[in-house]
Design an enzyme around this catalytic site. Sequence first.
Site, PDB file in Angstrom:
ATOM      1  CG  ASN A  41      -0.509  -0.370   2.498  1.00 44.89           C
ATOM      2  OD1 ASN A  41       0.556  -0.964   2.630  1.00 44.89           O
ATOM      3  ND2 ASN A  41      -1.258  -0.023   3.518  1.00 44.89           N
ATOM      4  CD  GLU A  54      -5.362  -6.093  -1.285  1.00 42.54           C
ATOM      5  OE1 GLU A  54      -4.741  -5.008  -1.132  1.00 42.54           O
ATOM      6  OE2 GLU A  54      -6.222  -6.491  -0.487  1.00 42.54           O
ATOM      7  CB  CYS A  90      -8.727  -4.461  -3.597  1.00 45.10           C
ATOM      8  SG  CYS A  90      -7.424  -3.254  -3.275  1.00 45.10           S
TER       9      CYS A  90
HETATM   10  N1  THU Z   1      -5.185  -1.789   2.661  1.00 46.52           N
HETATM   11  C1  THU Z   1      -4.584  -2.572   1.722  1.00 46.52           C
HETATM   12  O1  THU Z   1      -3.529  -2.214   1.168  1.00 46.52           O
HETATM   13  N2  THU Z   1      -5.166  -3.762   1.413  1.00 46.52           N
HETATM   14  C2  THU Z   1      -6.259  -4.274   2.040  1.00 46.52           C
HETATM   15  O2  THU Z   1      -6.667  -5.389   1.742  1.00 46.52           O
HETATM   16  C3  THU Z   1      -6.934  -3.503   3.090  1.00 46.52           C
HETATM   17  C4  THU Z   1      -6.433  -2.121   3.307  1.00 46.52           C
HETATM   18  C5  THU Z   1      -4.533  -0.544   3.046  1.00 46.52           C
HETATM   19  C6  THU Z   1      -5.184   0.736   2.618  1.00 46.52           C
HETATM   20  C7  THU Z   1      -4.581   1.718   3.600  1.00 46.52           C
HETATM   21  O3  THU Z   1      -3.295   2.114   3.133  1.00 46.52           O
HETATM   22  C8  THU Z   1      -4.371   0.894   4.868  1.00 46.52           C
HETATM   23  O4  THU Z   1      -4.440  -0.464   4.456  1.00 46.52           O
HETATM   24  C9  THU Z   1      -5.399   1.165   5.946  1.00 46.52           C
HETATM   25  O5  THU Z   1      -6.673   1.118   5.438  1.00 46.52           O
END
Ligand code: THU
Length: 133
Positions: A41, A54, A90
């Site tokens: 992320n 993802e 996602c």
């Molecule tokens: N996030 C992801 O990268 N993937 C997920 O499956 C759930 C949430 C991230 C988005 C944000 O940067 C952080 O987790 C908190 O929501």
Amino acid sequence: MDKALYAAAQTALKNAYVKYSNFPVGAALRLKNGEIITGVNVENASYGLSNCAERTALFTAYAKGYRKEDILEIVVTTDKDYAVSPCGACRQVMGELILPDAPVHIADAKGNVTTVKNKELLPHAFTEEHLPR
Ligand code: THU
């Protein structure tokens, strides 16, 4: 779930750019040719512009020329003792960029895994089939 795939996602999440949530997430795709593509992320001061792990992994794979037929499975993992499920955005992107029956592994930092099929994550999805030709 492939152990090397999980390890790649765990290693990748150390590069997550999570200034605002401090919630690192790593994702890894295993391709038919054996290649593993990771994503993390990447957040932004304008919070809504943040990109999930993802989608980072998937967009990287597509940018390299791979397509859904090339992707065998995906794992999503965190540094926590609980797993996180892909967000709605996602799921929408995964619905288009990963085959319906491909396994989606949701794993915690200890390696506990839940596996579902991609198509189970977003029933009644809006797809390209709904767009006029
Ligand atoms: N996030 C992801 O990268 N993937 C997920 O499956 C759930 C949430 C991230 C988005 C944000 O940067 C952080 O987790 C908190 O929501």
